[in-house]
Design a protein around this motif. Sequence first.
Motif, mmCIF file in Angstrom:
data_model
loop_
_atom_site.group_PDB
_atom_site.id
_atom_site.type_symbol
_atom_site.label_atom_id
_atom_site.label_comp_id
_atom_site.label_asym_id
_atom_site.label_seq_id
_atom_site.Cartn_x
_atom_site.Cartn_y
_atom_site.Cartn_z
ATOM 1 N N ARG A 55 29.384 33.069 40.121
ATOM 2 C CA ARG A 55 28.046 32.469 39.989
ATOM 3 C C ARG A 55 27.939 31.085 40.611
ATOM 4 O O ARG A 55 26.955 30.790 41.275
ATOM 5 C CB ARG A 55 27.626 32.451 38.529
ATOM 6 C CG ARG A 55 27.274 33.815 38.017
ATOM 7 C CD ARG A 55 26.904 33.780 36.561
ATOM 8 N NE ARG A 55 26.646 35.122 36.070
ATOM 9 C CZ ARG A 55 26.619 35.439 34.811
ATOM 10 N NH1 ARG A 55 26.834 34.530 33.893
ATOM 11 N NH2 ARG A 55 26.381 36.679 34.434
ATOM 12 N N PRO A 56 28.912 30.197 40.417
ATOM 13 C CA PRO A 56 28.780 28.879 41.068
ATOM 14 C C PRO A 56 28.862 28.931 42.592
ATOM 15 O O PRO A 56 28.420 28.010 43.257
ATOM 16 C CB PRO A 56 29.961 28.077 40.503
ATOM 17 C CG PRO A 56 30.378 28.793 39.291
ATOM 18 C CD PRO A 56 30.026 30.227 39.482
ATOM 19 N N LEU A 99 34.864 30.482 55.902
ATOM 20 C CA LEU A 99 34.631 30.165 54.494
ATOM 21 C C LEU A 99 33.495 31.010 53.928
ATOM 22 O O LEU A 99 33.577 31.493 52.788
ATOM 23 C CB LEU A 99 34.322 28.677 54.345
ATOM 24 C CG LEU A 99 34.161 28.170 52.926
ATOM 25 C CD1 LEU A 99 35.437 28.383 52.133
ATOM 26 C CD2 LEU A 99 33.788 26.701 52.929
ATOM 27 N N PHE A 100 32.448 31.222 54.711
ATOM 28 C CA PHE A 100 31.346 32.071 54.262
ATOM 29 C C PHE A 100 31.833 33.489 53.995
ATOM 30 O O PHE A 100 31.477 34.106 52.996
ATOM 31 C CB PHE A 100 30.227 32.087 55.300
ATOM 32 C CG PHE A 100 29.097 33.000 54.951
ATOM 33 C CD1 PHE A 100 28.176 32.648 53.990
ATOM 34 C CD2 PHE A 100 28.963 34.222 55.579
ATOM 35 C CE1 PHE A 100 27.132 33.491 53.659
ATOM 36 C CE2 PHE A 100 27.921 35.076 55.256
ATOM 37 C CZ PHE A 100 27.010 34.705 54.294
ATOM 38 N N LEU A 101 32.661 34.010 54.876
ATOM 39 C CA LEU A 101 33.191 35.359 54.698
ATOM 40 C C LEU A 101 34.067 35.435 53.454
ATOM 41 O O LEU A 101 33.988 36.408 52.692
ATOM 42 C CB LEU A 101 33.973 35.787 55.939
ATOM 43 C CG LEU A 101 34.398 37.233 56.005
ATOM 44 C CD1 LEU A 101 33.174 38.151 55.950
ATOM 45 C CD2 LEU A 101 35.187 37.500 57.264
ATOM 46 N N LEU A 102 34.866 34.416 53.200
ATOM 47 C CA LEU A 102 35.692 34.386 51.999
ATOM 48 C C LEU A 102 34.830 34.347 50.739
ATOM 49 O O LEU A 102 35.070 35.103 49.784
ATOM 50 C CB LEU A 102 36.640 33.186 52.040
ATOM 51 C CG LEU A 102 37.512 32.998 50.799
ATOM 52 C CD1 LEU A 102 38.548 34.100 50.726
ATOM 53 C CD2 LEU A 102 38.165 31.635 50.824
ATOM 54 N N VAL A 103 33.823 33.479 50.720
ATOM 55 C CA VAL A 103 32.926 33.388 49.563
ATOM 56 C C VAL A 103 32.180 34.702 49.368
ATOM 57 O O VAL A 103 32.022 35.184 48.241
ATOM 58 C CB VAL A 103 31.946 32.199 49.726
ATOM 59 C CG1 VAL A 103 30.849 32.247 48.692
ATOM 60 C CG2 VAL A 103 32.695 30.893 49.636
ATOM 61 N N VAL A 109 34.482 37.182 47.766
ATOM 62 C CA VAL A 109 34.680 36.868 46.341
ATOM 63 C C VAL A 109 33.469 37.314 45.529
ATOM 64 O O VAL A 109 33.610 37.918 44.458
ATOM 65 C CB VAL A 109 34.954 35.357 46.158
ATOM 66 C CG1 VAL A 109 34.843 34.948 44.702
ATOM 67 C CG2 VAL A 109 36.315 35.001 46.705
ATOM 68 N N VAL A 110 32.263 37.045 46.027
ATOM 69 C CA VAL A 110 31.041 37.462 45.327
ATOM 70 C C VAL A 110 30.966 38.985 45.248
ATOM 71 O O VAL A 110 30.623 39.550 44.205
ATOM 72 C CB VAL A 110 29.796 36.870 46.015
ATOM 73 C CG1 VAL A 110 28.526 37.489 45.479
ATOM 74 C CG2 VAL A 110 29.764 35.368 45.832
ATOM 75 N N ASP A 148 33.500 40.206 42.714
ATOM 76 C CA ASP A 148 33.009 39.947 41.362
ATOM 77 C C ASP A 148 31.926 40.951 40.975
ATOM 78 O O ASP A 148 31.863 41.393 39.825
ATOM 79 C CB ASP A 148 32.474 38.519 41.272
ATOM 80 C CG ASP A 148 32.164 38.105 39.858
ATOM 81 O OD1 ASP A 148 32.858 38.573 38.935
ATOM 82 O OD2 ASP A 148 31.232 37.312 39.666
ATOM 83 N N ALA A 149 31.095 41.330 41.922
ATOM 84 C CA ALA A 149 30.062 42.329 41.636
ATOM 85 C C ALA A 149 30.683 43.697 41.362
ATOM 86 O O ALA A 149 30.207 44.440 40.491
ATOM 87 C CB ALA A 149 29.079 42.418 42.808
ATOM 88 N N ILE A 150 31.752 44.027 42.070
ATOM 89 C CA ILE A 150 32.437 45.296 41.824
ATOM 90 C C ILE A 150 33.068 45.303 40.436
ATOM 91 O O ILE A 150 32.972 46.288 39.697
ATOM 92 C CB ILE A 150 33.482 45.561 42.932
ATOM 93 C CG1 ILE A 150 32.761 45.853 44.243
ATOM 94 C CG2 ILE A 150 34.411 46.708 42.560
ATOM 95 C CD1 ILE A 150 33.681 45.902 45.448
ATOM 96 N N VAL A 151 33.691 44.187 40.055
ATOM 97 C CA VAL A 151 34.277 44.085 38.709
ATOM 98 C C VAL A 151 33.177 44.184 37.650
ATOM 99 O O VAL A 151 33.336 44.859 36.626
ATOM 100 C CB VAL A 151 35.076 42.769 38.567
ATOM 101 C CG1 VAL A 151 35.446 42.507 37.121
ATOM 102 C CG2 VAL A 151 36.317 42.819 39.433
ATOM 103 N N ALA A 152 32.039 43.540 37.902
ATOM 104 C CA ALA A 152 30.931 43.590 36.939
ATOM 105 C C ALA A 152 30.374 45.004 36.832
ATOM 106 O O ALA A 152 30.052 45.464 35.723
ATOM 107 C CB ALA A 152 29.831 42.626 37.353
#
Length: 185
Positions: free
Chosen positions: A126-127, A87-91, A94-95, A98-102
């Motif tokens: 962010r959450p 789960l940590f690796l999945l999160v 995702v983070v 999201d940083a790449i998209v940003a």
Amino acid sequence: MHRFGLRIFSVVSNPLYRSFVVGTTVAHLLLAFWEPPSADYEDRSQEVTTICVALEFFCCTVYIIHFMTRLSIESSDGRVYRRRDKLFLLVLLVVLGDAIVALFKYSRCNPLDECGALARVPRFSRPLRFYLVVHTSQFIRLNVERICLSLLGLIDVALVTAFVLVTFALFAIVNFGRVDDGVTA
């Protein structure tokens, strides 16, 4: 190879290293104060958003290094992946996504021009940052588990309170008037 593993273990077990990782996760949480909201990109300068995205990439790099070193130490002990690690690796992915998209959004969009569909992409990770803090610190993880377990013991109190509130609200509506379009008569 054995010396290298011992050297990694001595670095990872150092309290300064653990404090650095926890400090990085807290700094990652605090980035939300300087990051622009997705809808108000025009209100912030290009430099602030670029610095925030660069710091987010640094934090993700620290998470990846910490995860891989800890995983290499645990796998040498014969342990396998735990559900929490997956789960940590999945999160984390995702983070990072999201940083790449940003980064793409803030580098390609001019605040004065129309950005099209890219301007409407929200920062959805962010959450999830709080989970990274909980996972990296065993002390915080144990305290969050204790809080969640104690909240489970309060479910009966919450249900009784909700029942009493709904009952008295219905009693008040029946005895003191009816509700028509939000106005009590």
